[in-house]
Scaffold this motif. Structure first.
Motif, PDB file in Angstrom:
ATOM      1  N   ALA A   1       4.924  -2.214  10.670  1.00  0.00           N
ATOM      2  CA  ALA A   1       5.991  -2.311   9.739  1.00  0.00           C
ATOM      3  C   ALA A   1       6.233  -2.157   8.636  1.00  0.00           C
ATOM      4  O   ALA A   1       7.617  -1.584   8.391  1.00  0.00           O
ATOM      5  CB  ALA A   1       4.139  -2.734   9.018  1.00  0.00           C
ATOM      6  N   MET A   2       6.017  -0.211   9.009  1.00  0.00           N
ATOM      7  CA  MET A   2       6.995   0.450   8.717  1.00  0.00           C
ATOM      8  C   MET A   2       8.643   1.027   9.185  1.00  0.00           C
ATOM      9  O   MET A   2       9.447   0.750   8.778  1.00  0.00           O
ATOM     10  CB  MET A   2       6.827   1.845   8.745  1.00  0.00           C
ATOM     11  CG  MET A   2       4.982   2.435   7.507  1.00  0.00           C
ATOM     12  SD  MET A   2       5.079   2.183   5.958  1.00  0.00           S
ATOM     13  CE  MET A   2       4.361   0.326   6.190  1.00  0.00           C
TER      14      MET A   2
ATOM     15  N   HIS B   1       8.503   6.726   4.733  1.00  0.00           N
ATOM     16  CA  HIS B   1       8.995   8.453   5.056  1.00  0.00           C
ATOM     17  C   HIS B   1       6.971   9.184   4.891  1.00  0.00           C
ATOM     18  O   HIS B   1       7.164  10.158   4.901  1.00  0.00           O
ATOM     19  CB  HIS B   1       9.685   9.583   4.945  1.00  0.00           C
ATOM     20  CG  HIS B   1       9.676   8.790   2.959  1.00  0.00           C
ATOM     21  ND1 HIS B   1      10.450   8.556   2.311  1.00  0.00           N
ATOM     22  CD2 HIS B   1       9.007  10.585   2.238  1.00  0.00           C
ATOM     23  CE1 HIS B   1      10.263   8.758   1.371  1.00  0.00           C
ATOM     24  NE2 HIS B   1       9.588  10.077   1.141  1.00  0.00           N
ATOM     25  N   ARG B   2       6.485   8.561   3.859  1.00  0.00           N
ATOM     26  CA  ARG B   2       5.110   9.412   3.337  1.00  0.00           C
ATOM     27  C   ARG B   2       4.140   9.471   4.052  1.00  0.00           C
ATOM     28  O   ARG B   2       2.501   9.544   3.698  1.00  0.00           O
ATOM     29  CB  ARG B   2       4.966   8.703   1.723  1.00  0.00           C
ATOM     30  CG  ARG B   2       5.734   9.535   1.042  1.00  0.00           C
ATOM     31  CD  ARG B   2       5.982   8.815  -0.885  1.00  0.00           C
ATOM     32  NE  ARG B   2       6.505   9.959  -1.085  1.00  0.00           N
ATOM     33  CZ  ARG B   2       7.118   9.276  -2.038  1.00  0.00           C
ATOM     34  NH1 ARG B   2       6.211   7.953  -2.599  1.00  0.00           N
ATOM     35  NH2 ARG B   2       8.253   8.900  -3.066  1.00  0.00           N
TER      36      ARG B   2
ATOM     37  N   GLY C   1      -3.444   5.476   9.574  1.00  0.00           N
ATOM     38  CA  GLY C   1      -4.457   4.473   9.655  1.00  0.00           C
ATOM     39  C   GLY C   1      -5.548   4.423   8.420  1.00  0.00           C
ATOM     40  O   GLY C   1      -5.708   3.352   8.405  1.00  0.00           O
ATOM     41  N   GLN C   2      -5.027   4.930   7.767  1.00  0.00           N
ATOM     42  CA  GLN C   2      -5.503   4.738   6.056  1.00  0.00           C
ATOM     43  C   GLN C   2      -4.888   3.792   5.396  1.00  0.00           C
ATOM     44  O   GLN C   2      -5.714   3.485   4.566  1.00  0.00           O
ATOM     45  CB  GLN C   2      -4.972   6.735   5.534  1.00  0.00           C
ATOM     46  CG  GLN C   2      -5.660   6.539   4.207  1.00  0.00           C
ATOM     47  CD  GLN C   2      -4.976   8.023   3.737  1.00  0.00           C
ATOM     48  OE1 GLN C   2      -4.780   9.079   3.446  1.00  0.00           O
ATOM     49  NE2 GLN C   2      -4.920   8.142   2.276  1.00  0.00           N
ATOM     50  N   VAL C   3      -3.473   3.278   5.601  1.00  0.00           N
ATOM     51  CA  VAL C   3      -2.915   2.765   5.147  1.00  0.00           C
ATOM     52  C   VAL C   3      -3.527   1.381   5.586  1.00  0.00           C
ATOM     53  O   VAL C   3      -4.251   0.107   5.084  1.00  0.00           O
ATOM     54  CB  VAL C   3      -1.563   2.030   5.627  1.00  0.00           C
ATOM     55  CG1 VAL C   3      -0.726   1.283   5.299  1.00  0.00           C
ATOM     56  CG2 VAL C   3      -1.098   3.477   5.055  1.00  0.00           C
ATOM     57  N   ALA C   4      -3.965   1.237   7.109  1.00  0.00           N
ATOM     58  CA  ALA C   4      -4.716  -0.178   7.273  1.00  0.00           C
ATOM     59  C   ALA C   4      -5.969  -0.166   6.539  1.00  0.00           C
ATOM     60  O   ALA C   4      -6.636  -1.586   6.438  1.00  0.00           O
ATOM     61  CB  ALA C   4      -5.229   0.580   8.928  1.00  0.00           C
ATOM     62  N   ARG C   5      -7.096   1.018   7.484  1.00  0.00           N
ATOM     63  CA  ARG C   5      -7.960   0.988   6.226  1.00  0.00           C
ATOM     64  C   ARG C   5      -7.680   0.105   4.795  1.00  0.00           C
ATOM     65  O   ARG C   5      -8.801  -0.416   4.196  1.00  0.00           O
ATOM     66  CB  ARG C   5      -9.098   2.522   6.165  1.00  0.00           C
ATOM     67  CG  ARG C   5      -9.039   2.633   7.577  1.00  0.00           C
ATOM     68  CD  ARG C   5      -9.908   3.824   7.621  1.00  0.00           C
ATOM     69  NE  ARG C   5      -9.526   5.060   6.611  1.00  0.00           N
ATOM     70  CZ  ARG C   5      -8.371   6.322   7.633  1.00  0.00           C
ATOM     71  NH1 ARG C   5      -8.579   5.945   8.936  1.00  0.00           N
ATOM     72  NH2 ARG C   5      -8.013   7.135   7.141  1.00  0.00           N
ATOM     73  N   LEU C   6      -7.390   0.942   4.067  1.00  0.00           N
ATOM     74  CA  LEU C   6      -7.097   0.598   2.676  1.00  0.00           C
ATOM     75  C   LEU C   6      -6.331  -1.825   2.137  1.00  0.00           C
ATOM     76  O   LEU C   6      -6.534  -1.608   1.581  1.00  0.00           O
ATOM     77  CB  LEU C   6      -5.939   0.866   2.029  1.00  0.00           C
ATOM     78  CG  LEU C   6      -6.162   2.673   1.263  1.00  0.00           C
ATOM     79  CD1 LEU C   6      -5.000   3.435   1.097  1.00  0.00           C
ATOM     80  CD2 LEU C   6      -7.181   2.660   0.181  1.00  0.00           C
TER      81      LEU C   6
ATOM     82  N   VAL D   1       1.180  -0.706  -0.072  1.00  0.00           N
ATOM     83  CA  VAL D   1      -0.091  -0.030   0.346  1.00  0.00           C
ATOM     84  C   VAL D   1       1.340   0.901  -0.174  1.00  0.00           C
ATOM     85  O   VAL D   1       1.242   2.610  -0.363  1.00  0.00           O
ATOM     86  CB  VAL D   1      -0.798   0.444   1.132  1.00  0.00           C
ATOM     87  CG1 VAL D   1      -1.731   1.246   1.608  1.00  0.00           C
ATOM     88  CG2 VAL D   1      -2.184  -1.502   1.084  1.00  0.00           C
ATOM     89  N   VAL D   2       1.618   1.142   1.248  1.00  0.00           N
ATOM     90  CA  VAL D   2       2.722   2.326   0.643  1.00  0.00           C
ATOM     91  C   VAL D   2       3.040   2.676  -0.655  1.00  0.00           C
ATOM     92  O   VAL D   2       3.937   3.308  -0.752  1.00  0.00           O
ATOM     93  CB  VAL D   2       3.272   1.870   1.703  1.00  0.00           C
ATOM     94  CG1 VAL D   2       4.769   3.579   2.119  1.00  0.00           C
ATOM     95  CG2 VAL D   2       2.742   2.258   3.535  1.00  0.00           C
ATOM     96  N   ARG D   3       3.767   1.610  -1.203  1.00  0.00           N
ATOM     97  CA  ARG D   3       4.551   1.979  -1.835  1.00  0.00           C
ATOM     98  C   ARG D   3       3.831   2.527  -3.214  1.00  0.00           C
ATOM     99  O   ARG D   3       4.210   3.290  -4.040  1.00  0.00           O
ATOM    100  CB  ARG D   3       4.680   0.716  -2.692  1.00  0.00           C
ATOM    101  CG  ARG D   3       5.997  -0.540  -2.534  1.00  0.00           C
ATOM    102  CD  ARG D   3       6.005  -1.613  -3.396  1.00  0.00           C
ATOM    103  NE  ARG D   3       7.506  -1.843  -2.598  1.00  0.00           N
ATOM    104  CZ  ARG D   3       7.640  -2.922  -2.052  1.00  0.00           C
ATOM    105  NH1 ARG D   3       6.470  -3.861  -1.587  1.00  0.00           N
ATOM    106  NH2 ARG D   3       8.832  -3.878  -1.090  1.00  0.00           N
TER     107      ARG D   3
END
Length: 106
Positions: free
Chosen positions: A43-44, A57-58, A25-30, A12-14
C-alpha cells in the motif's frame, strides 16, 4: 489486496506526525489486520506519497531499517525526509525506534 485496504492503510499513515515513525506491522495492527504488514508495504509503494498527503516515508521496518525499495527516490531520500523532520538515526543507519516510535492511540 483491495483498494479499500490500501485506502485504510493510507488513512492510518496520514495520522503519523512529523518526527515520528511507525512500523509496517504497527500500521497493520492499527488497521485491525495484524498479519498483513507486508500488504501495508504494498500500500505504501502504491501510495501517492507526500504529494497525495500520505507520508509513507514515516513507515519503517520494526527494527528501524528503511525500505530498500522506497518508491519515491530510494532509501537515501527516505532518510533525508525523516532527518528533515528531526528523526534520529543509530550509527548503523537504522531509525532510533526507542526515541522516534509513534505511540498511536489504540
Amino acid at each position: 489486496m483491495s483498494e479499500s485496504f490500501f485506502a485504510r492503510a493510507h488513512d492510518v499513515v496520514r495520522q503519523i506526525p512529523a518526527g515520528r515513525v511507525a512500523s509496517y506491522g504497527q500500521v497493520a495492527r492499527l488497521m485491525g489486520e495484524p498479519r498483513k504488514a507486508r500488504f501495508v508495504g504494498f500500500a505504501m509503494h502504491a501510495s501517492p506519497g507526500m504529494a497525495g498527503g500520505v507520508p509513507c516515508h514515516r513507515v519503517v521496518f520494526a527494527d528501524g531499517r528503511l525500505a530498500p525499495g522506497f518508491a519515491f527516490g530510494g532509501p537515501g531520500e527516505q532518510r533525508r525526509l525523516l532527518e528533515d523532520e528531526g528523526v534520529g538515526f543509530l550509527p548503523d543507519g537504522r531509525v532510533d525506534i526507542e526515541r522516534f516510535d509513534w505511540e498511536a492511540a489504540q
